[in-house]
Write an enzyme that holds these catalytic residues in place. Structure first.
Site, PDB file in Angstrom:
ATOM      1  N   LYS A  63     -30.110  45.301  69.348  1.00 23.95           N
ATOM      2  CA  LYS A  63     -29.130  46.092  70.099  1.00 23.95           C
ATOM      3  C   LYS A  63     -28.252  45.208  70.969  1.00 23.95           C
ATOM      4  O   LYS A  63     -28.712  44.194  71.489  1.00 23.95           O
ATOM      5  CB  LYS A  63     -29.858  47.093  71.013  1.00 23.95           C
ATOM      6  N   LYS A 108     -23.698  63.925  68.579  1.00 23.72           N
ATOM      7  CA  LYS A 108     -24.580  65.085  68.673  1.00 23.72           C
ATOM      8  C   LYS A 108     -23.866  66.318  68.139  1.00 23.72           C
ATOM      9  O   LYS A 108     -22.651  66.458  68.297  1.00 23.72           O
ATOM     10  CB  LYS A 108     -24.994  65.317  70.131  1.00 23.72           C
ATOM     11  N   GLU A 150     -31.962  54.647  77.531  1.00 27.49           N
ATOM     12  CA  GLU A 150     -30.862  54.251  78.404  1.00 27.49           C
ATOM     13  C   GLU A 150     -30.564  55.349  79.402  1.00 27.49           C
ATOM     14  O   GLU A 150     -31.065  56.466  79.268  1.00 27.49           O
ATOM     15  CB  GLU A 150     -29.606  53.862  77.605  1.00 27.49           C
ATOM     16  N   ASN A 161     -27.398  57.420  81.231  1.00 28.80           N
ATOM     17  CA  ASN A 161     -25.966  57.706  81.219  1.00 28.80           C
ATOM     18  C   ASN A 161     -25.520  58.114  82.619  1.00 28.80           C
ATOM     19  O   ASN A 161     -26.165  58.936  83.265  1.00 28.80           O
ATOM     20  CB  ASN A 161     -25.653  58.827  80.230  1.00 28.80           C
ATOM     21  N   ARG A 182     -22.694  59.593  83.570  1.00 29.69           N
ATOM     22  CA  ARG A 182     -21.593  60.575  83.582  1.00 29.69           C
ATOM     23  C   ARG A 182     -22.144  61.996  83.450  1.00 29.69           C
ATOM     24  O   ARG A 182     -23.324  62.177  83.136  1.00 29.69           O
ATOM     25  CB  ARG A 182     -20.687  60.303  82.373  1.00 29.69           C
ATOM     26  N   VAL A 206     -21.431  66.060  77.679  1.00 24.01           N
ATOM     27  CA  VAL A 206     -20.877  67.176  76.908  1.00 24.01           C
ATOM     28  C   VAL A 206     -21.827  68.381  76.981  1.00 24.01           C
ATOM     29  O   VAL A 206     -21.404  69.517  77.191  1.00 24.01           O
ATOM     30  CB  VAL A 206     -20.679  66.760  75.424  1.00 24.01           C
ATOM     31  N   ARG A 238     -21.504  72.132  69.005  1.00 21.19           N
ATOM     32  CA  ARG A 238     -20.193  71.509  69.191  1.00 21.19           C
ATOM     33  C   ARG A 238     -19.307  71.884  68.010  1.00 21.19           C
ATOM     34  O   ARG A 238     -19.675  71.646  66.852  1.00 21.19           O
ATOM     35  CB  ARG A 238     -20.317  69.988  69.255  1.00 21.19           C
TER      36      ARG A 238
END
Ligand code: MV4
Length: 444
Positions: free
Chosen positions: A158, A237, A288, A290, A292, A295, A338
């Site tokens: 990664k 996603k 990880e 995020n 923010r 969505v 979505r």
């Protein structure tokens, strides 16, 4: 107190933020590109500033243009939404230097968590389970191969600055390693201008589970339960739900406490998400964090009754959280689909153009977050997600049935969409049984 917010975004999330501000009595400033003169966010905000040509690089990604619009409008804060500049530590730092409140964590925290290799070590040091892997950054294939041998195959290479699938390659055996490493590093160099890599054992067919957290400036941190985001295609996603059908009350408590510990270890403030991989045997690992709003935040809003955008604004204003962990109760089941303007029959190629007619369902337990209206032209320059359909049910089965009913009512004329594709997933026996993992949709 924040009196006026500039929304550095477009589409449904910009509209979502404008609505929250309006309810709070906060004035709103939209920014828009030349392709977004007729966009809903441009029309709905109290004021709107054109910040440049259609390409994002010259408009929604232009820090100078956005900061200028903020100063000219007299806004005291910027809400970055998701994507664009939302996880750009330089932008947050720019805001800090200009005396503008960036609605999110500090630039320093964004930078630390944006480097996934550093984030991993931070979490490991705090006692958060991480996937067995390399502790030092790796710059060349030979060092990588040695580390991979110690970790044990299969491994995944990664990029430190990666996330969302870019600069990532699996190596199933030592013979495959060098090629995988070189490809991942080349991709990372191209995408992020940095070839720093790290290596982890590759976890086969886990679920992607993420915990929403809120952290105020007084040091209070709570979690708002999880979202199961296992249904994705090419790291995009498609369907998210809360709660995850595979979590027991006990495992939720353990993962939730771990998420809170992770946020505290990072010195986190505002809304954030801790991503975990969850194995069938109940073992979970930090992947990880995020920094923010995401969505899929509406599914969490629906099962907790908490308005995440309003909480972000309150936290950025310095208000302490008005609830503790014990007051957060998960009720019922929420699912989000979505809706993208794309053609699943033609390799999911984007389908921009004029929406000649549109009908969205409503009714009990149905929410639609969109910026599309009849006669609106979807520009080809941005993301193809044009709406989010969110439902709530007393339990998962009711939510699935409600979603199928709602999807069946949607009419979008003039462009292709993935609605039928979503409908097929909801009808799949494995989906209905909650028997899902990140390999549910196999990619060609
Ligand atoms: C992994 C993994 C298996 N093992 N790491 C995908 C995006 C980025 N956030 C990291 N990703 C993965 N990391 C280890 N050690 C599998 C994935 C992964 C994945 C993760 C969540 C949701 C969908 C995914 C699809 C493919 C791979």
């Amino acid at each position: 107190m924040i009196k006026k917010i500039l929304i550095a975004n477009r589409g449904e999330i910009a509209v979502r933020i404008i609505r929250a501000c309006r309810e709070m009595g906060i004035e709103t400033v939209a920014v828009y590109s030349e392709a977004d003169k007729e966009a809903l966010h441009t029309k709905l905000a109290d004021e709107a500033f054109c910040i440049g040509p259609a390409p994002s690089s010259e408009s929604y990604l232009s820090m100078e243009q956005i900061i200028s619009a903020t100063i000219v409008s007299g806004a005291d804060a910027i809400h970055p939404g998701f994507g664009f500049l939302s996880e750009n530590s330089k932008f947050a730092e720019f805001c800090e230097q200009c005396g503008i409140t960036f609605i999110g964590p500090t630039s320093q925290v964004i930078a630390r968590l944006g480097n996934k290799q550093i984030a991993r070590n931070t979490m490991e040091a705090a006692g958060v389970p991480v996937i067995p892997g390399s502790r030092d950054p790796i710059y060349d294939a030979a060092d990588g191969a040695r580390a991979a041998g110690k970790i044990g195959y299969p491994v995944i290479v990664k990029a430190a600055l990666g996330g969302g699938g870019k600069g990532m390659r699996v190596a199933r055996d030592p013979g495959e390693f060098e090629q995988s490493f070189r490809m991942a590093q080349k991709e990372a160099q191209m995408a992020f201008g940095d070839g720093t890599m790290y290596i982890e054992h590759f976890v086969e067919n886990p679920r992607h589970i993420e915990f929403q957290i809120l952290a105020d400036t007084q040091g209070n941190v709570v979690h708002l339960g999880e979202r199961d985001c296992s249904i994705q295609r090419n790291h995009q996603k498609l369907i998210e739900e809360s709660p995850c059908p595979a979590l027991s009350v006990k495992l939720r408590k353990k993962m939730g406490e771990t998420a809170v510990r992770a946020a505290k270890a990072a010195g986190y403030m505002n809304a954030g998400t801790i991503e975990f991989l969850l194995e069938k045997n109940g073992k979970f690992y930090f992947m990880e964090m995020n920094t923010r709003i995401q969505v899929e935040h509406p599914v969490t809003e629906w099962v907790t009754g908490i308005d995440l955008i309003k909480e972000q604004i309150r936290i950025a204003s310095g208000c302490p959280l008005s609830f503790g962990q014990k007051e957060i109760q998960l009720k019922g089941h929420a699912i989000e689909c979505r809706i993208n303007a794309e053609n699943p029959q033609k390799g999911f190629r984007p389908s921009p153009g004029t929406v000649t007619g549109v009908y969205f369902p409503g009714g009990n337990g149905v929410r639609v977050d969109t910026a599309v209206y009849s006669g609106y032209t979807i520009p080809p320059y941005y993301d193809s997600m044009i709406a989010k359909l969110i439902v709530w049910g007393q339990d998962r089965q009711e939510a699935i049935r409600r979603m199928r009913s709602a999807l069946g009512e949607v009419i979008i004329e003039g462009v292709d969409t993935n609605i039928d594709y979503q409908y097929d997933i909801l009808n799949h026996p494995d989906y209905q049984a909650g028997n899902i993992d990140i390999g549910f949709i196999s990619v060609e």
